[in-house]
Design a protein around this motif. Structure first.
Motif, PDB file in Angstrom:
ATOM      1  N   THR A  64       0.752  -1.228   0.013  1.00 36.98           N
ATOM      2  CA  THR A  64       0.085   0.101  -0.065  1.00 36.98           C
ATOM      3  C   THR A  64       0.688   1.242  -0.014  1.00 36.98           C
ATOM      4  N   GLN A  76       0.680   3.895  -2.851  1.00 41.04           N
ATOM      5  CA  GLN A  76       0.395   5.535  -2.427  1.00 41.04           C
ATOM      6  C   GLN A  76       1.610   6.410  -3.081  1.00 41.04           C
ATOM      7  N   THR A  79       1.388   9.583  -4.951  1.00 41.87           N
ATOM      8  CA  THR A  79       1.773  10.776  -4.466  1.00 41.87           C
ATOM      9  C   THR A  79       2.819  11.225  -5.164  1.00 41.87           C
ATOM     10  N   ASN A  86     -11.651   7.439  -7.254  1.00 39.92           N
ATOM     11  CA  ASN A  86     -11.832   6.461  -6.186  1.00 39.92           C
ATOM     12  C   ASN A  86     -13.166   6.021  -5.782  1.00 39.92           C
ATOM     13  N   LYS A 107      -2.785  13.085   0.410  1.00 40.52           N
ATOM     14  CA  LYS A 107      -1.892  12.310   0.305  1.00 40.52           C
ATOM     15  C   LYS A 107      -1.135  11.955   1.353  1.00 40.52           C
ATOM     16  N   THR A 120      -2.865   9.442   4.232  1.00 38.81           N
ATOM     17  CA  THR A 120      -2.596   8.172   3.745  1.00 38.81           C
ATOM     18  C   THR A 120      -1.586   7.150   4.527  1.00 38.81           C
ATOM     19  N   TRP A 166      -4.219   5.985   6.919  1.00 40.66           N
ATOM     20  CA  TRP A 166      -5.151   5.045   6.014  1.00 40.66           C
ATOM     21  C   TRP A 166      -4.771   3.663   5.481  1.00 40.66           C
ATOM     22  N   MET A 167      -3.282   3.717   5.157  1.00 41.85           N
ATOM     23  CA  MET A 167      -2.900   2.612   4.377  1.00 41.85           C
ATOM     24  C   MET A 167      -2.301   1.593   5.519  1.00 41.85           C
TER      25      MET A 167
END
Length: 455
Positions: A29, A33, A37, A64, A282, A285, A288-289
């Motif tokens: 992930t 990202q 990014t 998304n 960005k 994340t 989130w990741m």
């Protein structure tokens, strides 16, 4: 590649099994990202804040919407295949693989055509300023045209993870990440192609990752082996997979629809705020990741053990997953609090954008812990096939509440903080709903209560 390992999560230390599966997903992930990014960083530094606003924010939200729905659907495929794998039913595993890849190819073609045709209308309906539209439109159209390989990769990676192989998707992402970065530099910095170059670089890297996943699946020597000439849809298996995945897909869609309203509100606050929110999207994340990787680990763990028939081990995995999520979230908050502004400078040197973005970040990071329960509980419930109730709770607590908040409160108090409050309020509400369901109504309520009392 031909000796790809499978991870049997039905035995061994639970925390170790979760971490062993988690870290490759997290790294994968991270690289996914990273190449997203990279577009924003290289565009922001070479094209400016208008380019930064064009490749993020509105375009990312729209992309998304479609990818999120598909990934949600594909989670149903992964759950069913992980259950078949746990039950040692190789025939159904093979049927599921061919159905999954065929389905992703068909959906990818349909969405690509639809997205490319209606890109301009979608951007216009989200109040994209005219000075950004000229860059955002070609970026979005190119991205949509190349969307099918992205969906094929996501499905293939999900199939590999379903049988415990989280390492191979990581290798694919590392390769595609570096391809994307190199192409970004060539097309944007040296060929002056701007945001169009960023879109081409992203699509090219996704094509490579799709090719790799097809090659590896084709070369396997087990039930996961893909035979191109055997691609078909088994509608009996498809119905079971979609019955689980559609809930996650709808949940993702409702999340994104709510976020589209938020993005439209952000767009009304000007270019600097759009650029700041793009960069924030960005930076956050990192959280989130991490949390979503844990969620995927818990889903696969529960799927395999539920298919194997070890319900007690399923419930232990939920507790261990929650503990890991709390620790990981604490680390992320500390890192973003300490280095948030420094990270922002990678995207832009504009002082006003930096100030707005840093204020956003400081406001949001303290709310991250309120999301942990949603991810871990919903992931575990999906793993045992219980997906509809979590979807309804998420729709009510997150999506509906955000939509109502944006419609009612933002017109009265049109500022960035009113918009941002939609996130923690919805997370807290949904977490409460999940606690009530898990401890009061779910299949696992009795054992979980007993273990909490004993500890």
């Amino acid at each position: 590649m031909e000796q790809t390992k499978k991870q049997d999560m039905t035995k061994g230390n639970i925390t170790f099994q979760l971490l062993l599966f988690f870290f490759p997903i997290l790294l994968g992930t991270f690289f996914q990202q990273l190449y997203n990014t990279a577009d924003a960083v290289i565009v922001g530094q070479n094209v400016g804040k208008l380019g930064l606003a064009a490749v993020g924010g509105t375009t990312s939200t729209l992309i998304n919407l479609f990818i999120g729905v598909f990934v949600g659907l594909s989670s149903g495929f992964s759950v069913i295949i992980s259950q078949h794998y746990g039950a040692k039913n190789n025939k159904l595993v093979s049927i599921g693989v061919h159905t999954a890849i065929t389905f992703s190819l068909i959906v990818g073609i349909i969405v690509s055509i639809f997205g490319a045709i209606f890109s301009k209308a979608m951007l216009a309906n989200m109040n994209v300023p005219d000075n950004i539209m000229s860059m955002a439109l070609p970026y979005l159209q190119i991205y949509f045209i190349g969307l099918a390989p992205n969906l094929i990769y996501n499905m293939g990676a999900g199939l590999l993870r379903a049988v415990g192989d989280s390492r191979t998707p990581l290798i694919f992402l590392i390769i595609s990440c570096f391809v994307n970065i190199v192409l970004d530099i060539i097309l944007i910095q040296y060929m002056n192609m701007g945001v169009t170059g960023a879109a081409i670089a992203t699509v090219a890297s996704q094509i490579i990752s799709a090719i790799l996943v097809i090659i590896v699946l084709s070369r396997r020597d087990d039930a996961l082996k893909l035979k191109i000439n055997s691609l078909h849809i088994n509608f009996s298996e498809l119905r079971k997979m979609i019955s689980i995945g559609i809930a996650a897909g709808m949940q993702s869609a409702m999340y994104t629809i709510a976020n589209i309203l938020i993005q439209a509100s952000i767009n009304s606050l000007g270019t600097d705020t759009i650029a700041a929110f793009t960069a924030y999207g960005k930076i956050d994340t990192l959280f989130w990741m991490t949390i979503q990787s844990l969620g995927i680990s818990v889903t696969t763990f529960t799927g395999q053990n539920y298919g194997y028939g070890n319900k007690e081990r399923v419930k232990k995995g939920i507790i261990q997953g929650m503990i890991l999520a709390i620790l990981a979230t604490a680390i992320v908050i500390i890192l973003l609090k300490l280095f948030g502004r420094n990270i922002y400078t990678l995207f832009t040197q504009d002082e006003n954008v930096l100030k707005i973005g840093t204020d956003m970040l400081n406001f949001m990071v303290v709310a991250f812990p309120t999301y942990i329960i949603i991810e871990i509980f919903s992931g575990s419930l999906r793993g045992i096939g219980d997906s509809w109730i979590p979807m309804i709770m998420t729709a009510s607590g997150v999506c509906v509440l955000r939509i109502v908040w944006i419609i009612v409160m933002v017109p009265k108090y049109p500022n960035i903080y009113t918009i941002l409050w939609a996130y923690p309020l919805s997370w807290v509400t949904t977490s409460i709903l999940f606690l009530i369901y898990m401890f009061g109504f779910s299949k696992m309520r009795a054992w979980i209560k007993l273990n909490i009392y004993l500890h």
